[in-house]
Write an enzyme that holds these catalytic residues in place. Structure first.
Site, PDB file in Angstrom:
ATOM      1  N   ASP A  13       0.831  -1.197   0.000  1.00  0.00           N
ATOM      2  CA  ASP A  13       0.000   0.000   0.000  1.00  0.00           C
ATOM      3  C   ASP A  13       0.871   1.255   0.000  1.00  0.00           C
ATOM      4  O   ASP A  13       2.080   1.195   0.200  1.00  0.00           O
ATOM      5  CB  ASP A  13      -0.982   0.006   1.173  1.00  0.00           C
ATOM      6  CG  ASP A  13      -1.856  -1.246   1.186  1.00  0.00           C
ATOM      7  OD1 ASP A  13      -2.387  -1.591   0.117  1.00  0.00           O
ATOM      8  OD2 ASP A  13      -1.983  -1.893   2.244  1.00  0.00           O
ATOM      9  N   HIS A  51       3.047   2.004 -19.317  1.00  0.00           N
ATOM     10  CA  HIS A  51       2.486   1.588 -18.030  1.00  0.00           C
ATOM     11  C   HIS A  51       3.519   1.545 -16.910  1.00  0.00           C
ATOM     12  O   HIS A  51       3.196   1.201 -15.775  1.00  0.00           O
ATOM     13  CB  HIS A  51       1.843   0.201 -18.236  1.00  0.00           C
ATOM     14  CG  HIS A  51       0.824  -0.168 -17.218  1.00  0.00           C
ATOM     15  ND1 HIS A  51       0.923  -1.306 -16.431  1.00  0.00           N
ATOM     16  CD2 HIS A  51      -0.322   0.431 -16.839  1.00  0.00           C
ATOM     17  CE1 HIS A  51      -0.123  -1.390 -15.631  1.00  0.00           C
ATOM     18  NE2 HIS A  51      -0.891  -0.348 -15.851  1.00  0.00           N
ATOM     19  N   LYS A  61       5.940   2.553 -13.875  1.00  0.00           N
ATOM     20  CA  LYS A  61       5.825   3.501 -12.751  1.00  0.00           C
ATOM     21  C   LYS A  61       7.170   3.519 -12.011  1.00  0.00           C
ATOM     22  O   LYS A  61       7.475   2.603 -11.253  1.00  0.00           O
ATOM     23  CB  LYS A  61       4.727   3.076 -11.776  1.00  0.00           C
ATOM     24  CG  LYS A  61       3.335   2.931 -12.420  1.00  0.00           C
ATOM     25  CD  LYS A  61       2.913   1.498 -12.422  1.00  0.00           C
ATOM     26  CE  LYS A  61       1.507   1.221 -12.886  1.00  0.00           C
ATOM     27  NZ  LYS A  61       0.885   2.023 -13.864  1.00  0.00           N
ATOM     28  N   ASP A  83      18.806  11.071  -7.101  1.00  0.00           N
ATOM     29  CA  ASP A  83      20.124  10.888  -6.504  1.00  0.00           C
ATOM     30  C   ASP A  83      19.974  11.005  -4.996  1.00  0.00           C
ATOM     31  O   ASP A  83      19.112  11.734  -4.494  1.00  0.00           O
ATOM     32  CB  ASP A  83      21.114  11.921  -7.043  1.00  0.00           C
ATOM     33  CG  ASP A  83      20.784  13.333  -6.614  1.00  0.00           C
ATOM     34  OD1 ASP A  83      21.568  13.938  -5.870  1.00  0.00           O
ATOM     35  OD2 ASP A  83      19.709  13.842  -7.025  1.00  0.00           O
ATOM     36  N   HIS A  92      -7.931   0.019   4.622  1.00  0.00           N
ATOM     37  CA  HIS A  92      -8.761   0.156   3.427  1.00  0.00           C
ATOM     38  C   HIS A  92     -10.182   0.644   3.739  1.00  0.00           C
ATOM     39  O   HIS A  92     -11.168  -0.057   3.480  1.00  0.00           O
ATOM     40  CB  HIS A  92      -8.814  -1.166   2.662  1.00  0.00           C
ATOM     41  CG  HIS A  92      -7.476  -1.613   2.164  1.00  0.00           C
ATOM     42  ND1 HIS A  92      -6.729  -0.889   1.258  1.00  0.00           N
ATOM     43  CD2 HIS A  92      -6.721  -2.711   2.467  1.00  0.00           C
ATOM     44  CE1 HIS A  92      -5.592  -1.521   1.019  1.00  0.00           C
ATOM     45  NE2 HIS A  92      -5.554  -2.613   1.745  1.00  0.00           N
ATOM     46  N   HIS A 120      -5.328  -1.513  -3.092  1.00  0.00           N
ATOM     47  CA  HIS A 120      -4.205  -2.297  -2.557  1.00  0.00           C
ATOM     48  C   HIS A 120      -3.141  -2.449  -3.633  1.00  0.00           C
ATOM     49  O   HIS A 120      -3.445  -2.822  -4.768  1.00  0.00           O
ATOM     50  CB  HIS A 120      -4.670  -3.675  -2.094  1.00  0.00           C
ATOM     51  CG  HIS A 120      -3.536  -4.541  -1.619  1.00  0.00           C
ATOM     52  ND1 HIS A 120      -2.810  -4.259  -0.483  1.00  0.00           N
ATOM     53  CD2 HIS A 120      -2.976  -5.666  -2.155  1.00  0.00           C
ATOM     54  CE1 HIS A 120      -1.864  -5.175  -0.330  1.00  0.00           C
ATOM     55  NE2 HIS A 120      -1.943  -6.036  -1.329  1.00  0.00           N
ATOM     56  N   GLN A 137      -3.481  -7.649 -10.681  1.00  0.00           N
ATOM     57  CA  GLN A 137      -4.721  -7.010 -11.122  1.00  0.00           C
ATOM     58  C   GLN A 137      -5.461  -7.858 -12.156  1.00  0.00           C
ATOM     59  O   GLN A 137      -6.681  -7.770 -12.270  1.00  0.00           O
ATOM     60  CB  GLN A 137      -4.379  -5.629 -11.700  1.00  0.00           C
ATOM     61  CG  GLN A 137      -5.576  -4.801 -12.127  1.00  0.00           C
ATOM     62  CD  GLN A 137      -5.155  -3.508 -12.792  1.00  0.00           C
ATOM     63  OE1 GLN A 137      -3.958  -3.242 -12.946  1.00  0.00           O
ATOM     64  NE2 GLN A 137      -6.112  -2.698 -13.192  1.00  0.00           N
ATOM     65  N   HIS A 158      -4.563  -3.895  -7.191  1.00  0.00           N
ATOM     66  CA  HIS A 158      -3.822  -3.343  -8.324  1.00  0.00           C
ATOM     67  C   HIS A 158      -2.383  -3.863  -8.327  1.00  0.00           C
ATOM     68  O   HIS A 158      -1.575  -3.502  -9.180  1.00  0.00           O
ATOM     69  CB  HIS A 158      -3.837  -1.809  -8.254  1.00  0.00           C
ATOM     70  CG  HIS A 158      -3.316  -1.139  -9.484  1.00  0.00           C
ATOM     71  ND1 HIS A 158      -2.043  -0.611  -9.564  1.00  0.00           N
ATOM     72  CD2 HIS A 158      -3.893  -0.905 -10.692  1.00  0.00           C
ATOM     73  CE1 HIS A 158      -1.865  -0.075 -10.763  1.00  0.00           C
ATOM     74  NE2 HIS A 158      -2.963  -0.243 -11.470  1.00  0.00           N
ATOM     75  N   LYS A 185       1.076  -6.014  -8.625  1.00  0.00           N
ATOM     76  CA  LYS A 185       1.700  -6.799  -9.688  1.00  0.00           C
ATOM     77  C   LYS A 185       2.948  -7.447  -9.095  1.00  0.00           C
ATOM     78  O   LYS A 185       4.080  -7.010  -9.337  1.00  0.00           O
ATOM     79  CB  LYS A 185       2.108  -5.907 -10.867  1.00  0.00           C
ATOM     80  CG  LYS A 185       0.944  -5.224 -11.597  1.00  0.00           C
ATOM     81  CD  LYS A 185       0.765  -3.816 -11.131  1.00  0.00           C
ATOM     82  CE  LYS A 185      -0.227  -3.020 -11.929  1.00  0.00           C
ATOM     83  NZ  LYS A 185      -1.509  -3.575 -12.177  1.00  0.00           N
ATOM     84  N   ASP A 230       8.605 -19.160  -2.378  1.00  0.00           N
ATOM     85  CA  ASP A 230       9.365 -19.882  -1.338  1.00  0.00           C
ATOM     86  C   ASP A 230       9.915 -18.977  -0.242  1.00  0.00           C
ATOM     87  O   ASP A 230      10.874 -19.353   0.449  1.00  0.00           O
ATOM     88  CB  ASP A 230      10.527 -20.663  -1.970  1.00  0.00           C
ATOM     89  CG  ASP A 230      10.063 -21.789  -2.890  1.00  0.00           C
ATOM     90  OD1 ASP A 230       8.863 -22.117  -2.870  1.00  0.00           O
ATOM     91  OD2 ASP A 230      10.899 -22.332  -3.635  1.00  0.00           O
TER      92      ASP A 230
END
Length: 858
Positions: free
Chosen positions: A225, A369, A371, A376, A405, A437, A565, A709, A711, A716
């Site tokens: 989040d 897409h 982000k 520095d 949430h 999320h 997503q 949302h 990704k 393990d």
């Protein structure tokens, strides 16, 4: 005559990448008699060497090509002859999915490619097809094909030689026409790369054959989040007596931007200047992102912002169009217009060699897409170093959220002026907001320089003069040359740091991108292999995110935890719609991993968290299509697992959901001062008179999904992958949406190094996510592969779903919901009895099939 689902190349499918080159159909047989279908799960080592005596396919196409020759296609020159003849290339395909493509050689009937492919496969097929084609300005023509039976490949021997190129009559397409090739299949179980786990100690090479190598040393911070308040999540204890620290993503970003002295580079699908990164109660000193960037640019910091140019948003002569996707790109550009912050709105453009149809599709449907935030930061000895943030969070409205949430309680506080719910018409006064999320990361180490290199390659391409701008002699000098700034530590210096700290990381940067979006890929397609790039038709492709997922899943030994997503793919193995073109391997690889573990009688489990539905109206056609593809993907995976259970005689003892489960997130919130709506000391808020049916229902039920949302993937408890890429064809193909991701592990916290379960930062992160979703932690959650854990988590998620779906409104402490479909013991996925549509908003949960050929929803 057998009909082979492999070969008239669909115009809508661009690129030529492994598992991204689209579908082809050739309506003729390449072998006589019937062939046995075999599952190939491993790698194909392929050489496409040369062809001889090809036919001259150029007739009308030849004359048209001469007229259009100025359009400039990237080809390798063939025979030095004035004769205009075929422009051949070869596609390699299995189960109808293109897995490789050579470059085009211009004007040659005897082309020599000598091109190598090392391709992961997870396909059931009778043949691997090599189709020789003639490239034209408008599409291409099939000359003929060669089929190699998979039954021969399963022997493990290398098959090589000159093979007749057959046409529709089963005869050579021209007398003497042959294709020189070599192919060898290595099954998964014989590949050492996948036997040692994901984080195999200090000697691990990461994901081989990628554009950016594994970088050793540095630190990674993992975020759940946009913000986590102190003390709101249970404590997680790591090895060495360390307590896991929950990062504050947007606050860390704000601090990094404030402390930058040389550069701040930002990429986004959307960047919205009024967003507030820091939201402490009653603190008026915390300004907006736009104000902060302006201040830093006035201090002399180079601030560059690269945002996707939504083709549906416009600002012309005072007339403004918001845009279908509400990215606010034009608004952000206007805000910075008269400042020293440089904003480039970057359209998603097709490649030079693309057809007009393909260019139109790329520019209209696909997006930038990625982000990232690159700055520095302070380094040793009063020097500076590069630090990069990578993940799923755009710096725009609707993204700020916490693990609680909330739906209604923060509408006048944390989310004042930041209301977002595009699923139905509602207002900031009434709510509910759409909880958000997401997963994000910060890289402090040599891999951050690869994120910087990605920005530089994209900026140089996007800032390249076009049209009348080409007449200007000056080149873009916005990018700082950090190699000329002595106080900034360079990549070679950062990489040579001797880091024996047990808390250090090994990190690798991955992308989905092609040469139409970056400057710096080789001009000559023959050089593509040396740079670990794949050939499309007139384009070079980096699809290393897909490679990273495949490698991590194949190397997994205990469990896989995914939040994404979207989740759809491996359509070549669905029971219908096999030709859809969603050819990424990820769902099939997970299903085969579980099946192999069942056969070996070893513990393994996969947990997959997705949104209840993709953002938007769940009754709309695009979302119903996506849900249908998602349903087909689930069905294929569960059927694969069930077959393995039957094969080893365990189908009466276990069911597919003992190994694979899908979840979503949701919450409900009683009005302040009440216990439940059925037991309320005061009347709950009422909707206004103009409220629509969906809003009325949502206000009455006081529930809504938490939009996943994320990704990301944890394997393990030793490897993590986080980025901008969804698990669908758009994000993984490399020629569609542009994406970036990081994969990393701590070598001192791996199964290989410890000989037991590692309890490093990745373990802490996964446990912290489970604490957020379930509301508490149990010791059993430390071993997700155990059957007891699988069944316990599923039981809790089913209880949460019942609470979410109930008539009575009660406060929910856990948010993890069992995805609302029924999976029977044979792996059949169907609607949940009594709950065929989504609560409050409607729309079939398993989606609806709409016979429309398009690439938007896959």
């Amino acid at each position: 005559m057998a009909y082979h689902p492999a070969y008239t190349e669909t115009m809508s499918m661009g690129g030529g990448s492994s598992h991204g080159g689209g579908q082809q159909y050739v309506p003729f047989a390449t072998s006589s008699g019937s062939l046995r279908v075999e599952l190939l799960h491993g790698n194909l080592d392929i050489w496409v060497k040369e062809a001889k005596h090809l036919p001259n396919m150029d007739g009308f196409h030849n004359r048209l090509g001469g007229m259009l020759s100025g359009l400039g296609r990237k080809k390798v020159e063939g025979e030095k002859s004035s004769k205009i003849t075929s422009d051949p290339y070869v596609t390699v395909s299995i189960s109808g999915a293109v897995i490789g493509r050579t470059f085009v050689i211009s004007n040659s009937e005897n082309p020599v490619w000598m091109q190598h492919f090392d391709v992961p496969v997870a396909h059931s097929a009778a043949e691997v097809h090599f189709v020789v084609k003639d490239s034209d300005i408008i599409g291409s023509q099939i000359m003929g094909a060669v089929g190699i039976p998979t039954e021969q490949l399963c022997s493990g021997n290398r098959i090589e030689g000159l093979f007749p190129i057959l046409n529709s009559s089963g005869k050579p397409c021209k007398q003497g026409a042959v294709l020189g090739l070599s192919i060898q299949y290595t099954p998964m179980e014989r590949m050492r790369l996948y036997q040692m786990g994901v984080g195999s100690g200090n000697e691990c090479v990461g994901v081989p054959g990628t554009y950016f190598p594994l970088r050793k040393g540095g630190r990674v911070t993992l975020y759940q989040d946009a913000h986590v308040d102190d003390g709101t999540l249970p404590s997680v204890h790591l090895d060495g007596g360390i307590q896991y620290r929950h990062g504050k993503c947007w606050e860390d970003m704000a601090d990094a931007i404030r402390q930058a002295r040389r550069l701040i580079y930002i990429t986004g699908w959307s960047v919205f200047h009024p967003v507030r990164l820091v939201r402490r109660t009653n603190d008026p000193t915390e300004g907006t992102l736009g104000e902060l960037l302006k201040v830093k640019s006035q201090e002399g910091v180079r601030v560059l912002v690269l945002v996707w140019d939504d083709p549906t948003s416009r600002s012309l002569l005072g007339f403004k169009t918001q845009g279908v996707m509400n990215t606010s790109d034009e608004e952000t550009r206007r805000f910075f217009k008269h400042s020293s912050v440089q904003v480039l709105l970057c359209p998603r453009s097709g490649g030079k060699g693309h057809s007009f149809i393909k260019k139109s599709e790329v520019g209209t449907i696909y997006t930038h897409h990625q982000k990232t935030v690159i700055v520095d930061a302070e380094a040793a000895q009063n020097r500076r170093k590069i630090v990069a943030f990578v993940g799923g969070l755009d710096l725009c409205n609707g993204r700020f959220d916490t693990p609680k949430h909330p739906l209604f309680r923060t509408l006048k506080t944390l989310h004042k002026d930041d209301f977002h719910n595009p699923n139905f018409v509602t207002t900031a006064d009434d709510g509910p907001r759409e909880p958000w999320h997401d997963l994000h990361s910060k890289i402090d180490g040599p891999a951050a320089y690869d994120v910087l290199a990605n920005f530089e390659e994209r900026w140089m391409k996007a800032s390249k003069p076009r049209g009348i701008g080409k007449l200007k002699s000056s080149s873009d000098d916005s990018l700082l040359r950090i190699d000329r700034i002595p106080d900034i530590v360079g990549l070679s210096e950062a990489s040579s740091a001797n880091d024996n700290d047990p808390e250090s990381w090994h990190v690798q940067v991955f992308r989905s991108i092609d040469s139409s979006s970056v400057k710096g890929f080789p001009k000559d397609p023959k050089e593509a292999t040396g740079r670990n790039l794949l050939c499309g038709k007139n384009i070079l492709i980096d699809m290393s995110i897909h490679a990273a997922y495949v490698k991590a899943i194949r190397s997994a030994q205990h469990f896989i935890y995914i939040e994404n997503q979207y989740f759809l793919g491996s359509s070549f193995n669905w029971d219908s719609n096999k030709d859809l073109g969603a050819n990424n391997l990820i769902p099939m690889e997970i299903a085969l991993k579980i099946a192999n573990k069942i056969r070996a009688r070893e513990k393994f489990a996969a947990y997959i968290v997705i949104p209840m539905w993709p953002e938007g109206a769940p009754t709309s056609n695009p979302i119903q299509r996506i849900l249908y593809w998602q349903h087909k993907t689930m069905q294929m995976m569960y059927q694969t697992i069930y077959k393995a259970l039957v094969e080893v005689g365990l189908d009466s003892q276990f069911e597919p959901q003992d190994f694979l489960n899908f979840f979503c997130l949701g919450t409900r919130e009683v009005p302040v001062g009440t216990v439940s709506v059925y037991n309320s000391p005061r009347k709950p808020p009422q909707p206004n008179a103009n409220a629509n049916a969906a809003q009325v229902q949502a206000l009455k039920s006081r529930r809504f999904m938490i939009y996943v949302h994320s990704k990301g993937m944890v394997v393990d408890d030793e490897f993590v992958l986080i980025g901008s890429a969804n698990i669908n064809q758009r994000s993984l193909e490399g020629t569609r949406d542009t994406e970036i991701a990081m994969g990393g592990y701590q070598p001192h916290y791996s199964w290989a190094m410890k000989g037991s379960r590692p309890h490093g930062q990745i373990f802490g992160y996964r446990m912290s996510l489970w604490a957020e979703h379930l509301g508490f932690l149990e010791q059993g959650f430390e071993e997700p592969e155990n059957m007891e854990c699988v069944r316990r988590v599923r039981q809790l998620s089913e209880l949460n779903w019942r609470q979410y779906a109930a008539e009575e409104v009660t406060e929910m402490s856990g948010h993890l919901l069992k995805y609302p479909v029924q999976v029977d013991r044979t792996g059949k996925v169907s609607s949940l009895p009594g709950c065929e549509t989504f609560p409050d908003l409607g729309g079939k949960i398993i989606g609806s099939f709409l016979a429309l050929q398009e690439n938007l929803t896959i």
